[in-house]
Design an enzyme around this catalytic site. Structure first.
Site, PDB file in Angstrom:
ATOM      1  N   SER A 167       1.092  -1.153  -0.031  1.00  0.00           N
ATOM      2  CA  SER A 167       0.118  -0.035  -0.149  1.00  0.00           C
ATOM      3  C   SER A 167       0.990   1.444   0.025  1.00  0.00           C
ATOM      4  CB  SER A 167      -0.796  -0.077   1.149  1.00  0.00           C
ATOM      5  OG  SER A 167      -1.889  -1.236   1.170  1.00  0.00           O
TER       6      SER A 167
HETATM    7  N1  SAH Z   1      -0.868  -4.974   4.090  1.00  0.00           N
HETATM    8  C1  SAH Z   1       0.386  -5.164   2.622  1.00  0.00           C
HETATM    9  C2  SAH Z   1      -0.301  -5.382   1.339  1.00  0.00           C
HETATM   10  C3  SAH Z   1      -1.622  -6.405   1.615  1.00  0.00           C
HETATM   11  S1  SAH Z   1      -2.400  -6.222  -0.137  1.00  0.00           S
HETATM   12  C4  SAH Z   1       1.667  -4.394   3.014  1.00  0.00           C
HETATM   13  O1  SAH Z   1       2.091  -4.363   3.906  1.00  0.00           O
HETATM   14  O2  SAH Z   1       2.053  -4.898   2.281  1.00  0.00           O
HETATM   15  C5  SAH Z   1      -3.085  -7.578   0.404  1.00  0.00           C
HETATM   16  C6  SAH Z   1      -2.846  -8.892   0.750  1.00  0.00           C
HETATM   17  O3  SAH Z   1      -3.813  -9.462   0.655  1.00  0.00           O
HETATM   18  C7  SAH Z   1      -1.876  -9.623  -0.606  1.00  0.00           C
HETATM   19  O4  SAH Z   1      -0.415 -10.303  -0.622  1.00  0.00           O
HETATM   20  C8  SAH Z   1      -3.331 -10.811  -0.497  1.00  0.00           C
HETATM   21  O5  SAH Z   1      -2.664 -12.280  -1.247  1.00  0.00           O
HETATM   22  C9  SAH Z   1      -3.619 -10.972  -0.067  1.00  0.00           C
HETATM   23  N2  SAH Z   1      -5.445 -12.002   0.595  1.00  0.00           N
HETATM   24  C10 SAH Z   1      -5.828 -11.356  -0.509  1.00  0.00           C
HETATM   25  N3  SAH Z   1      -7.114 -12.429  -0.046  1.00  0.00           N
HETATM   26  C11 SAH Z   1      -6.440 -13.467   1.221  1.00  0.00           C
HETATM   27  C12 SAH Z   1      -7.169 -13.498   2.181  1.00  0.00           C
HETATM   28  N4  SAH Z   1      -8.596 -13.933   2.095  1.00  0.00           N
HETATM   29  N5  SAH Z   1      -6.484 -14.222   3.367  1.00  0.00           N
HETATM   30  C13 SAH Z   1      -5.029 -13.593   3.672  1.00  0.00           C
HETATM   31  N6  SAH Z   1      -4.713 -13.224   2.251  1.00  0.00           N
HETATM   32  C14 SAH Z   1      -5.173 -12.083   1.790  1.00  0.00           C
END
Ligand code: SAH
Length: 214
Positions: A61
């Site tokens: 993000s």
């Molecule tokens: N917080 C992160 C950014 C997240 S991007 C940072 O600091 O970099 C969103 C992430 O959520 C992705 O890696 C994606 O694979 C994950 N994601 C999507 N659906 C999910 C689920 N049901 N459970 C766990 N992770 C999930």
């Protein structure tokens, strides 16, 4: 310019723009080395205020979004926190800087992403973060309840498991809405009553899973 100076300039910009104001959040953003969490070929953009690709169609993000969410989450030093969507591990590191005497559990659906996050977290030396590979739409029951829950992927609705796993007087932050645009929602449990408020628009990759997008 060295990395520390770049971080200071980014943080000054986030303060001037009104995204950051709480001293412990400011300190966390000054301390966490975002360049460790972004892929090497994008390292030069590590301290620009924008999201970056981390592979597998996922993103780290933008710093202003991390600032907004961390400010609203209102983390305390000994909080037990659940994050859904570990991604690069950067947000978890910010939480670990603030909840120094607490514990962060972060769930990631994609094992290759989780592996990279694990190594970045290790490189930075955070000892109070556990990364779990799995479907975070069901939360992480093994360690529930949590004082704070933060979801960093966009959900079609608020998963009931997350509300159930929130401690009384706890706070849950989650982007809710369509696949490409969401409203950041704050869910508070106050004396077992649920209070929801909208905090504004945001754009996150989809939360994919049983109680998310399919
Ligand atoms: N917080 C992160 C950014 C997240 S991007 C940072 O600091 O970099 C969103 C992430 O959520 C992705 O890696 C994606 O694979 C994950 N994601 C999507 N659906 C999910 C689920 N049901 N459970 C766990 N992770 C999930």
């Amino acid at each position: 310019m060295n990395r520390k100076t770049e971080r200071k300039e980014l943080v000054d910009h986030l303060i001037a723009s009104g995204y950051l104001s709480t001293p412990r959040v400011i300190d966390a953003m000054l301390n966490v080395k975002r360049h460790i969490f972004v892929p090497q070929n994008q390292s030069r953009y590590a301290y620009s205020d924008r999201p970056l690709s981390i592979g597998s169609k996922q993103t780290i993000s933008a710093p202003h979004m991390v600032a907004i969410m961390t400010e609203h989450l209102d983390v305390r030093v000994d909080d037990k926190i659940l994050e859904i969507g570990a991604g690069s591990g950067y947000q978890a590191a910010i939480l670990a800087e603030i909840a120094k005497k607490g514990k962060i559990y972060t769930v990631e659906r994609l094992s290759e992403i989780a592996e990279r996050a694990r190594s970045s977290i290790k490189e930075c030396g955070y000892k109070n973060i556990s990364i779990i590979v799995g479907d975070g739409t069901k939360g992480y029951k093994a360690e529930a309840p949590y004082d704070r829950i933060i979801v960093t992927a966009g959900a079609p609705k608020i998963p009931q498991s997350l509300v159930d796993q929130l401690e009384d007087w706890g706070k849950l932050l989650i982007p809710v809405g369509g696949r490409s645009y969401q409203e950041l929602m704050l869910v508070e449990k106050r004396d077992k009553k649920i209070i929801e408020s909208g905090l504004g628009g945001c754009v996150f990759v989809p939360l994919i899973g049983e109680d998310g997008w399919h």
